[in-house]
Design a protein around this motif. Structure first.
Motif, mmCIF file in Angstrom:
data_model
loop_
_atom_site.group_PDB
_atom_site.id
_atom_site.type_symbol
_atom_site.label_atom_id
_atom_site.label_comp_id
_atom_site.label_asym_id
_atom_site.label_seq_id
_atom_site.Cartn_x
_atom_site.Cartn_y
_atom_site.Cartn_z
ATOM 1 N N ALA A 389 0.906 -1.212 0.012
ATOM 2 C CA ALA A 389 -0.171 -0.126 -0.075
ATOM 3 C C ALA A 389 0.868 1.176 -0.096
ATOM 4 O O ALA A 389 0.664 2.178 -0.550
ATOM 5 C CB ALA A 389 -0.975 -0.135 1.122
ATOM 6 N N LEU A 390 1.975 1.226 0.843
ATOM 7 C CA LEU A 390 2.900 2.426 0.693
ATOM 8 C C LEU A 390 3.369 2.742 -0.738
ATOM 9 O O LEU A 390 3.587 3.798 -0.955
ATOM 10 C CB LEU A 390 3.917 2.055 1.825
ATOM 11 C CG LEU A 390 4.854 3.431 2.360
ATOM 12 C CD1 LEU A 390 3.781 4.289 2.892
ATOM 13 C CD2 LEU A 390 5.927 3.115 3.177
ATOM 14 N N ALA A 391 4.089 1.606 -1.275
ATOM 15 C CA ALA A 391 4.387 1.712 -2.682
ATOM 16 C C ALA A 391 3.299 2.523 -3.514
ATOM 17 O O ALA A 391 3.631 3.298 -4.284
ATOM 18 C CB ALA A 391 4.696 0.461 -3.397
ATOM 19 N N VAL A 392 1.993 2.003 -3.516
ATOM 20 C CA VAL A 392 1.193 2.576 -4.186
ATOM 21 C C VAL A 392 0.702 4.079 -4.063
ATOM 22 O O VAL A 392 0.650 4.820 -4.872
ATOM 23 C CB VAL A 392 -0.310 1.873 -4.129
ATOM 24 C CG1 VAL A 392 -1.657 2.667 -4.718
ATOM 25 C CG2 VAL A 392 -0.114 0.488 -4.498
ATOM 26 N N LEU A 393 0.895 4.341 -2.633
ATOM 27 C CA LEU A 393 0.698 5.797 -2.183
ATOM 28 C C LEU A 393 1.898 6.581 -2.771
ATOM 29 O O LEU A 393 1.702 7.776 -3.379
ATOM 30 C CB LEU A 393 0.762 5.782 -0.649
ATOM 31 C CG LEU A 393 -0.359 5.352 -0.010
ATOM 32 C CD1 LEU A 393 -0.286 5.341 1.662
ATOM 33 C CD2 LEU A 393 -1.709 6.214 -0.344
ATOM 34 N N ARG A 394 3.163 6.057 -2.769
ATOM 35 C CA ARG A 394 4.240 7.077 -3.304
ATOM 36 C C ARG A 394 3.781 7.006 -4.910
ATOM 37 O O ARG A 394 4.238 8.105 -5.410
ATOM 38 C CB ARG A 394 5.357 6.129 -3.201
ATOM 39 C CG ARG A 394 5.897 6.041 -1.544
ATOM 40 C CD ARG A 394 7.372 5.816 -1.371
ATOM 41 N NE ARG A 394 7.567 5.674 0.141
ATOM 42 C CZ ARG A 394 7.681 6.463 0.928
ATOM 43 N NH1 ARG A 394 7.288 7.813 0.566
ATOM 44 N NH2 ARG A 394 8.101 6.260 2.153
ATOM 45 N N GLU A 471 3.920 14.986 3.269
ATOM 46 C CA GLU A 471 4.243 14.757 4.651
ATOM 47 C C GLU A 471 3.547 13.755 5.594
ATOM 48 O O GLU A 471 3.915 13.008 6.175
ATOM 49 C CB GLU A 471 4.074 16.148 5.518
ATOM 50 C CG GLU A 471 4.471 16.379 6.542
ATOM 51 C CD GLU A 471 4.171 17.690 7.403
ATOM 52 O OE1 GLU A 471 4.546 17.713 8.442
ATOM 53 O OE2 GLU A 471 3.651 18.343 6.641
ATOM 54 N N LEU A 472 2.253 13.657 4.993
ATOM 55 C CA LEU A 472 1.230 12.503 5.667
ATOM 56 C C LEU A 472 1.871 11.151 5.040
ATOM 57 O O LEU A 472 2.097 10.230 6.047
ATOM 58 C CB LEU A 472 -0.042 12.770 4.922
ATOM 59 C CG LEU A 472 -1.018 11.430 5.116
ATOM 60 C CD1 LEU A 472 -1.376 11.544 6.642
ATOM 61 C CD2 LEU A 472 -2.445 11.471 4.284
ATOM 62 N N ILE A 473 2.397 11.105 3.873
ATOM 63 C CA ILE A 473 3.057 9.640 3.665
ATOM 64 C C ILE A 473 4.165 9.423 4.386
ATOM 65 O O ILE A 473 4.225 8.229 4.984
ATOM 66 C CB ILE A 473 3.370 9.400 2.238
ATOM 67 C CG1 ILE A 473 1.944 9.548 1.163
ATOM 68 C CG2 ILE A 473 4.064 8.172 1.950
ATOM 69 C CD1 ILE A 473 2.575 9.503 -0.253
ATOM 70 N N GLY A 474 4.936 10.371 4.611
ATOM 71 C CA GLY A 474 6.061 10.315 5.671
ATOM 72 C C GLY A 474 5.784 9.846 7.164
ATOM 73 O O GLY A 474 6.235 8.917 7.692
ATOM 74 N N ALA A 475 4.710 10.223 7.488
ATOM 75 C CA ALA A 475 4.069 9.965 8.960
ATOM 76 C C ALA A 475 3.505 8.715 9.019
ATOM 77 O O ALA A 475 3.855 7.953 10.086
ATOM 78 C CB ALA A 475 3.101 11.178 9.360
ATOM 79 N N LEU A 476 2.842 8.414 7.909
ATOM 80 C CA LEU A 476 2.189 6.849 8.141
ATOM 81 C C LEU A 476 3.285 5.756 7.850
ATOM 82 O O LEU A 476 3.307 4.803 8.835
ATOM 83 C CB LEU A 476 1.156 6.812 6.754
ATOM 84 C CG LEU A 476 0.016 7.590 6.548
ATOM 85 C CD1 LEU A 476 -0.656 7.533 5.397
ATOM 86 C CD2 LEU A 476 -1.010 7.241 7.747
#
Length: 514
Positions: A389-394, A471-476
C-alpha cells in the motif's frame, strides 16, 4: 402524482436490453424521485399493470426494479387487497442491522467499537453543549428520565441509553454525523444489553447508575454551555460503557449481536404471526452472524423449515422476505432447493447508509464538516500501512505532482489516494465508516472536481495539498499516528472552506450523487 408523471428510462433506452439492467435504470429513476420528495412518503404507486404500461417496461422488469427499491428501504411491498408498493423513508435501523451483522462477521471487537465511538461522538457532544438551546436541553432531560425509569430492564435500558447518545449527536447539528452514528447504534446497543444481561441482578443497578451518572454530568456541563467540560464528561461516559462491555477481558473478543436480536424479536411486535416471522428472520440472521451459514449456503427446503420453526408456510415466507429485503437471501421462484445465503458486504452497507444520507437532505457542506471531525482520527489509526500500500501511495504522490495544474485530475487522484489509505484500516468498524464516506466522495466527485477547477487559486492550493500529502505519507510510513492526524487535519482545513462557503456546499448530496 398521476401515473403519467412517473419517470421512465431516458430516451433511447432499448427494450431489448437484459431485464435486470433495465430494472436498475428504472429503479434509479424512481429512487431519485423518492429521495428528492417528488414521490412522498406514504404514496402508493399505481398497480403493476398500469405502471408497467406507463413506464413502457415489462412487469418482470418492473418487479425487479421494485425489489431493488425495497432492498434500499425506499418502498414497502404490502400484500393483499389494497396492497402494492408504498413509498417509505429509508430507516437507519435497517441499515444498522445490516452493518451490525457485517461487523460481527468481520470479527469486530469491543476495543474496535470504542475507538470508532471516540472518532465520531465526543466532538459532536462538545458542539451540542456549546450551541444547544433550551428546547434541546429539555429534550435530553426527558430522555435521561426515560433511561432512569428503565434501570431494572437490560433491554429497555440499553435502548433508552442509546436513544440519549444518538440525540446528543443529532442535536449537534451535523446530519451526516447523525446518520453515521445512527447506523452504528444497533451494535452499540447490542453490546450494552449483552453486558447488562450477563451481569446478573446484583450488578445490574450499579452498572446502570454509573451510565446515568455520566449522562447527568454531561447534561450539567451542557446547561452551563461548557463545551470542554461536556466533552470530558462524554469521554468519561464512553469509558464507563467500555469498562462494562469489556469486563472479563471481552474487549479483544469478537462482538456478538445475536442476543440483542433475539431479545428484540420477543418484544418487537404484538401480532403473533408477525412476531413468528420476525423470529424466523432473526434466527437465520443469527446463524449467518455466528458462521453456521456461509456465503452461498442453501437453506433447507420450505417444508423442512416450517417443521423446524413450527410455523405456517405464509409465516415462513414472510420471514424469508424480511431477509431478502435485507439483502441476505436470494429467493428464486420455482427453485426446488432452498434460498441462497448472501453474506453482508461493506459496499452494500455503504449504499444503504448513503441512501439514508440522501433522504435526510444532507448537504455537501455538512458532509465536509463531518469529514473534518472524523478522518483525522482515521489517519492516526492508519499509521503503518502495508509495504504494498505504501508503494501505491508513493506512485499516487507522483501522479498528484503531475496534476497540480490540472485540478480535475488532481481531485480524482486525491480521492484514490485517500481510498488506498483508509482501506488499510485494521479496525473493521472504522473501515466500514470509511467505506460509507467513500461512497459519498465517489458519487460527488465530478461536481467537486468541476467546482474546484473553476477557482482561480486552485493551482496554488493543489501545490500546498501535495506538499502536505507528502508529509502525510512520511508520517504513515514512520508509524507516527499523531503526526498523521495533525497533517490530515491541516489538509482538510485547507480544502474545506471552498466547499463549506460555496454554492456547491449548499447543494444536497442527493442532487450531486451520480
Amino acid at each position: 402524482m398521476s401515473p403519467t408523471e412517473y419517470a421512465a428510462p431516458g430516451p433511447g433506452t432499448p427494450r431489448a436490453r437484459p431485464a435486470r439492467k433495465t430494472a436498475h435504470v428504472l429503479a434509479a429513476g424512481l429512487r431519485r424521485q423518492i429521495l428528492n420528495g417528488a414521490l412522498e412518503v406514504g404514496h402508493r404507486l399505481p398497480p403493476e399493470t398500469e405502471l408497467s404500461v406507463t413506464l413502457d417496461v415489462s412487469r418482470e422488469t418492473l418487479r425487479e426494479a421494485l425489489r431493488i427499491l425495497e432492498s434500499q428501504s425506499l418502498v414497502e411491498m404490502r400484500r393483499g387487497r389494497g396492497g402494492g408498493a408504498v413509498v417509505r423513508r429509508p430507516d437507519p435501523v435497517a441499515a444498522g442491522r445490516y452493518v451490525a451483522l457485517l461487523l460481527q462477521v468481520r470479527g469486530t471487537t469491543a476495543a474496535d467499537l470504542r475507538t470508532t465511538r471516540d472518532a465520531l461522538e465526543p466532538a459532536a457532544a462538545q458542539r451540542f453543549a456549546e450551541t444547544c438551546g433550551e428546547e434541546g436541553l429539555n429534550y435530553l432531560t426527558t430522555l435521561h428520565e426515560a433511561e432512569r425509569a428503565a434501570t431494572g430492564d437490560p433491554l429497555a435500558f440499553a435502548t433508552a441509553s442509546a436513544v440519549f447518545d444518538q440525540a446528543v449527536v443529532e442535536l449537534s447539528g451535523n446530519r451526516c454525523l447523525g446518520v453515521l452514528t445512527g447506523v452504528l447504534r444497533e451494535i452499540y446497543k447490542g453490546q450494552v444489553y449483552a453486558a447488562l444481561e450477563s451481569a446478573g441482578p446484583a450488578a445490574l443497578v450499579p452498572a446502570t447508575r454509573r451510565i446515568l451518572a455520566a449522562h447527568n454530568d454531561f447534561l450539567d456541563a451542557a446547561r452551563r454551555r461548557d463545551g470542554a467540560r461536556a466533552r470530558r464528561a462524554y469521554d468519561g461516559h464512553l469509558a464507563r460503557v467500555h469498562r462494562l462491555v469489556a469486563a472479563g477481558r471481552r474487549d479483544r473478543r469478537a462482538v456478538d449481536i445475536t442476543p440483542w436480536w433475539r431479545a428484540q424479536a420477543v418484544r418487537a411486535v404484538d401480532d403473533r404471526s408477525q412476531r413468528a416471522a420476525t423470529t424466523v428472520a432473526t434466527e437465520i440472521r443469527s446463524r449467518i452472524a455466528d458462521g453456521r451459514l456461509g456465503a452461498g449456503s442453501r437453506l433447507p427446503r420450505v417444508a423442512d423449515l416450517t417443521a423446524e420453526f413450527g410455523v405456517s408456510r405464509p409465516t415462513l415466507r414472510e420471514g424469508l422476505r424480511i431477509l431478502e429485503t435485507e439483502q441476505l437471501l436470494d429467493l428464486r421462484a420455482g427453485e426446488r432447493d432452498g434460498a441462497t445465503i448472501r453474506h453482508p458486504t461493506a459496499l452494500v452497507a455503504a449504499q444503504l447508509t448513503g441512501t439514508v444520507l440522501e433522504s435526510r437532505h444532507v448537504t455537501l457542506a455538512d458532509f465536509s464538516r463531518a469529514l473534518r471531525m472524523i478522518e483525522p482520527v482515521m489517519m492516526r489509526a492508519a499509521a503503518g500501512p502495508e509495504p504494498a500500500a505504501l508503494a501505491v501511495l508513493r506512485e499516487l504522490e507522483c501522479e498528484l505532482a503531475q496534476h497540480i495544474s490540472e485540478t480535475e485530475s488532481f481531485v480524482r487522484t486525491w480521492r484514490r489516494a485517500v481510498f488506498v489509505i483508509l482501506t488499510g484500516l485494521r479496525n473493521p468498524a472504522l473501515a466500514v465508516v470509511a467505506e460509507m464516506l467513500q461512497w459519498v466522495r465517489t458519487g460527488t466527485e465530478d461536481a467537486v472536481a468541476s467546482g474546484a477547477a473553476s477557482l482561480p487559486w486552485s493551482t496554488t492550493t493543489n501545490r500546498k495539498a501535495h506538499a502536505m500529502f507528502t508529509e502525510l505519507i512520511g508520517a504513515l510510513a514512520e508509524h507516527d499516528g499523531p503526526k498523521a492526524e495533525a497533517v490530515w487535519s491541516e489538509c482538510l482545513d485547507t480544502y474545506s472552506p471552498f466547499i463549506e462557503s460555496s454554492d456547491l456546499g449548499r447543494r444536497l448530496v442527493v442532487d450531486l450523487v451520480e
